[in-house]
Design a protein around this motif. Structure first.
Motif, PDB file in Angstrom:
ATOM      1  N   GLY A 205       0.805  -1.216   0.000  1.00  0.00           N
ATOM      2  CA  GLY A 205       0.000   0.000   0.000  1.00  0.00           C
ATOM      3  C   GLY A 205       0.837   1.263   0.000  1.00  0.00           C
ATOM      4  N   SER A 206       0.131   2.385   0.103  1.00  0.00           N
ATOM      5  CA  SER A 206       0.787   3.691   0.038  1.00  0.00           C
ATOM      6  C   SER A 206       0.286   4.588   1.159  1.00  0.00           C
ATOM      7  CB  SER A 206       0.496   4.381  -1.302  1.00  0.00           C
ATOM      8  OG  SER A 206       0.993   3.634  -2.382  1.00  0.00           O
ATOM      9  N   LEU A 207       1.145   5.506   1.562  1.00  0.00           N
ATOM     10  CA  LEU A 207       0.793   6.567   2.499  1.00  0.00           C
ATOM     11  C   LEU A 207       1.544   7.819   2.093  1.00  0.00           C
ATOM     12  CD1 LEU A 207       0.962   4.973   6.085  1.00  0.00           C
ATOM     13  CD2 LEU A 207      -1.083   5.860   4.960  1.00  0.00           C
ATOM     14  N   ARG A 208       0.961   8.969   2.435  1.00  0.00           N
ATOM     15  CA  ARG A 208       1.635  10.242   2.223  1.00  0.00           C
ATOM     16  C   ARG A 208       1.733  10.962   3.557  1.00  0.00           C
ATOM     17  NH1 ARG A 208      -0.278  15.834  -0.603  1.00  0.00           N
ATOM     18  NH2 ARG A 208       1.680  16.409  -1.631  1.00  0.00           N
ATOM     19  N   LEU A 209       2.964  11.186   3.984  1.00  0.00           N
ATOM     20  CA  LEU A 209       3.210  11.925   5.211  1.00  0.00           C
ATOM     21  C   LEU A 209       3.425  13.401   4.896  1.00  0.00           C
ATOM     22  CD1 LEU A 209       5.727   9.546   7.040  1.00  0.00           C
ATOM     23  CD2 LEU A 209       3.230   9.431   6.934  1.00  0.00           C
ATOM     24  N   SER A 210       3.023  14.238   5.844  1.00  0.00           N
ATOM     25  CA  SER A 210       3.259  15.677   5.733  1.00  0.00           C
ATOM     26  C   SER A 210       3.981  16.160   6.981  1.00  0.00           C
ATOM     27  CB  SER A 210       1.940  16.436   5.584  1.00  0.00           C
ATOM     28  OG  SER A 210       1.246  16.053   4.429  1.00  0.00           O
ATOM     29  N   CYS A 211       4.724  17.221   6.825  1.00  0.00           N
ATOM     30  CA  CYS A 211       5.388  17.878   7.949  1.00  0.00           C
ATOM     31  C   CYS A 211       5.181  19.374   7.785  1.00  0.00           C
ATOM     32  CB  CYS A 211       6.865  17.530   7.974  1.00  0.00           C
ATOM     33  SG  CYS A 211       7.819  18.481   9.194  1.00  0.00           S
ATOM     34  N   ALA A 212       4.361  19.941   8.656  1.00  0.00           N
ATOM     35  CA  ALA A 212       4.100  21.376   8.626  1.00  0.00           C
ATOM     36  C   ALA A 212       5.140  22.084   9.480  1.00  0.00           C
ATOM     37  CB  ALA A 212       2.696  21.661   9.139  1.00  0.00           C
ATOM     38  N   ALA A 213       5.832  23.037   8.878  1.00  0.00           N
ATOM     39  CA  ALA A 213       6.926  23.730   9.553  1.00  0.00           C
ATOM     40  C   ALA A 213       6.557  25.179   9.848  1.00  0.00           C
ATOM     41  CB  ALA A 213       8.179  23.690   8.683  1.00  0.00           C
ATOM     42  N   SER A 214       7.069  25.690  10.966  1.00  0.00           N
ATOM     43  CA  SER A 214       6.863  27.092  11.315  1.00  0.00           C
ATOM     44  C   SER A 214       7.990  27.559  12.218  1.00  0.00           C
ATOM     45  CB  SER A 214       5.510  27.282  12.008  1.00  0.00           C
ATOM     46  OG  SER A 214       5.455  26.542  13.208  1.00  0.00           O
ATOM     47  N   GLY A 215       8.131  28.861  12.322  1.00  0.00           N
ATOM     48  CA  GLY A 215       9.117  29.433  13.219  1.00  0.00           C
ATOM     49  C   GLY A 215      10.487  29.657  12.607  1.00  0.00           C
ATOM     50  N   PHE A 216      10.631  29.377  11.323  1.00  0.00           N
ATOM     51  CA  PHE A 216      11.891  29.616  10.627  1.00  0.00           C
ATOM     52  C   PHE A 216      11.581  29.780   9.138  1.00  0.00           C
ATOM     53  CE2 PHE A 216      12.580  25.420   8.605  1.00  0.00           C
ATOM     54  CZ  PHE A 216      11.649  24.656   9.296  1.00  0.00           C
ATOM     55  N   THR A 217      12.590  30.223   8.391  1.00  0.00           N
ATOM     56  CA  THR A 217      12.406  30.428   6.954  1.00  0.00           C
ATOM     57  C   THR A 217      12.569  29.090   6.247  1.00  0.00           C
ATOM     58  OG1 THR A 217      13.320  32.670   7.185  1.00  0.00           O
ATOM     59  CG2 THR A 217      13.128  31.775   4.944  1.00  0.00           C
ATOM     60  N   PHE A 218      11.444  28.413   6.092  1.00  0.00           N
ATOM     61  CA  PHE A 218      11.429  27.035   5.579  1.00  0.00           C
ATOM     62  C   PHE A 218      12.197  26.914   4.267  1.00  0.00           C
ATOM     63  CE2 PHE A 218       9.790  22.808   5.241  1.00  0.00           C
ATOM     64  CZ  PHE A 218       9.409  22.611   3.925  1.00  0.00           C
ATOM     65  N   SER A 219      12.029  27.865   3.386  1.00  0.00           N
ATOM     66  CA  SER A 219      12.600  27.763   2.039  1.00  0.00           C
ATOM     67  C   SER A 219      14.117  27.873   2.028  1.00  0.00           C
ATOM     68  CB  SER A 219      11.999  28.832   1.137  1.00  0.00           C
ATOM     69  OG  SER A 219      12.256  30.119   1.668  1.00  0.00           O
ATOM     70  N   SER A 220      14.730  28.144   3.172  1.00  0.00           N
ATOM     71  CA  SER A 220      16.187  28.328   3.232  1.00  0.00           C
ATOM     72  C   SER A 220      16.940  27.117   3.763  1.00  0.00           C
ATOM     73  CB  SER A 220      16.534  29.534   4.125  1.00  0.00           C
ATOM     74  OG  SER A 220      16.029  30.732   3.576  1.00  0.00           O
ATOM     75  N   TYR A 221      16.224  26.090   4.161  1.00  0.00           N
ATOM     76  CA  TYR A 221      16.871  24.978   4.866  1.00  0.00           C
ATOM     77  C   TYR A 221      16.645  23.624   4.213  1.00  0.00           C
ATOM     78  CZ  TYR A 221      17.838  28.197   8.627  1.00  0.00           C
ATOM     79  OH  TYR A 221      18.320  29.252   9.365  1.00  0.00           O
ATOM     80  N   TRP A 222      17.706  22.810   4.280  1.00  0.00           N
ATOM     81  CA  TRP A 222      17.556  21.399   3.982  1.00  0.00           C
ATOM     82  C   TRP A 222      16.577  20.795   4.993  1.00  0.00           C
ATOM     83  CZ3 TRP A 222      20.258  18.043   0.536  1.00  0.00           C
ATOM     84  CH2 TRP A 222      21.195  18.679  -0.286  1.00  0.00           C
ATOM     85  N   MET A 223      15.805  19.843   4.526  1.00  0.00           N
ATOM     86  CA  MET A 223      14.888  19.114   5.380  1.00  0.00           C
ATOM     87  C   MET A 223      15.162  17.615   5.231  1.00  0.00           C
ATOM     88  SD  MET A 223      13.076  21.393   6.960  1.00  0.00           S
ATOM     89  CE  MET A 223      11.816  20.330   7.679  1.00  0.00           C
ATOM     90  N   HIS A 224      14.802  16.878   6.247  1.00  0.00           N
ATOM     91  CA  HIS A 224      15.099  15.450   6.264  1.00  0.00           C
ATOM     92  C   HIS A 224      13.920  14.662   6.832  1.00  0.00           C
ATOM     93  CE1 HIS A 224      19.165  17.102   6.001  1.00  0.00           C
ATOM     94  NE2 HIS A 224      18.845  17.839   7.049  1.00  0.00           N
ATOM     95  N   TRP A 225      13.791  13.447   6.358  1.00  0.00           N
ATOM     96  CA  TRP A 225      12.907  12.470   6.991  1.00  0.00           C
ATOM     97  C   TRP A 225      13.801  11.399   7.625  1.00  0.00           C
ATOM     98  CZ3 TRP A 225       7.876  13.043   7.877  1.00  0.00           C
ATOM     99  CH2 TRP A 225       7.130  13.875   7.057  1.00  0.00           C
TER     100      TRP A 225
END
Length: 116
Positions: free
Chosen positions: A16-36
């Motif tokens: 099967g499939s799933l889609r996870l989300s991570c809502a970010a706040s408190g920093f400039t999201f577009s400026s940072y690497w993100m990781h799972w």
């Protein structure tokens, strides 16, 4: 303050499939690497994916490559993990993670259970 809030986990059958989300706040999201990152109870953390600020560079370990897809919407400050062809060994708590000036930030995690 930095906040990361994961959602989208659940129980799914193998294949099967799933889609996870991570809502970010408190920093400039577009400026940072993100990781799972994921963690199986009683085991260490396992890196799942990296994505650069503009999504030009995305990396996966062999264990999830070709099955998982990471993306981000910088306008919505949200990180995603699309998981397809799920296997029982993908069962874990999934976290989004980022680092600012040497300090790691984590969400609360979302449980993914793959079982028939």
């Amino acid at each position: 303050q930095v906040q990361l809030v994961e959602s989208g986990g659940g129980l799914v059958q193998p294949g099967g499939s799933l889609r996870l989300s991570c809502a970010a706040s408190g920093f400039t999201f577009s400026s940072y690497w993100m990781h799972w990152v994921r963690q199986v109870p009683g085991k260490g953390l396992e890196w799942v994916s990296d994505i650069s600020p503009g999504a030009e560079t995305i990396s996966y370990p062999d264990s999830v490559k070709a099955r998982f897809t990471t993306s981000r919407d910088n306008a919505k400050n949200t990180l995603y993990l699309q998981m397809n062809s799920l296997k029982p060994e993908d069962t874990a708590v999934y976290y989004c993670n980022m680092n600012i000036r040497g300090r790691d930030y984590w969400g609360q995690g979302t449980q993914v259970t793959v079982s028939s």
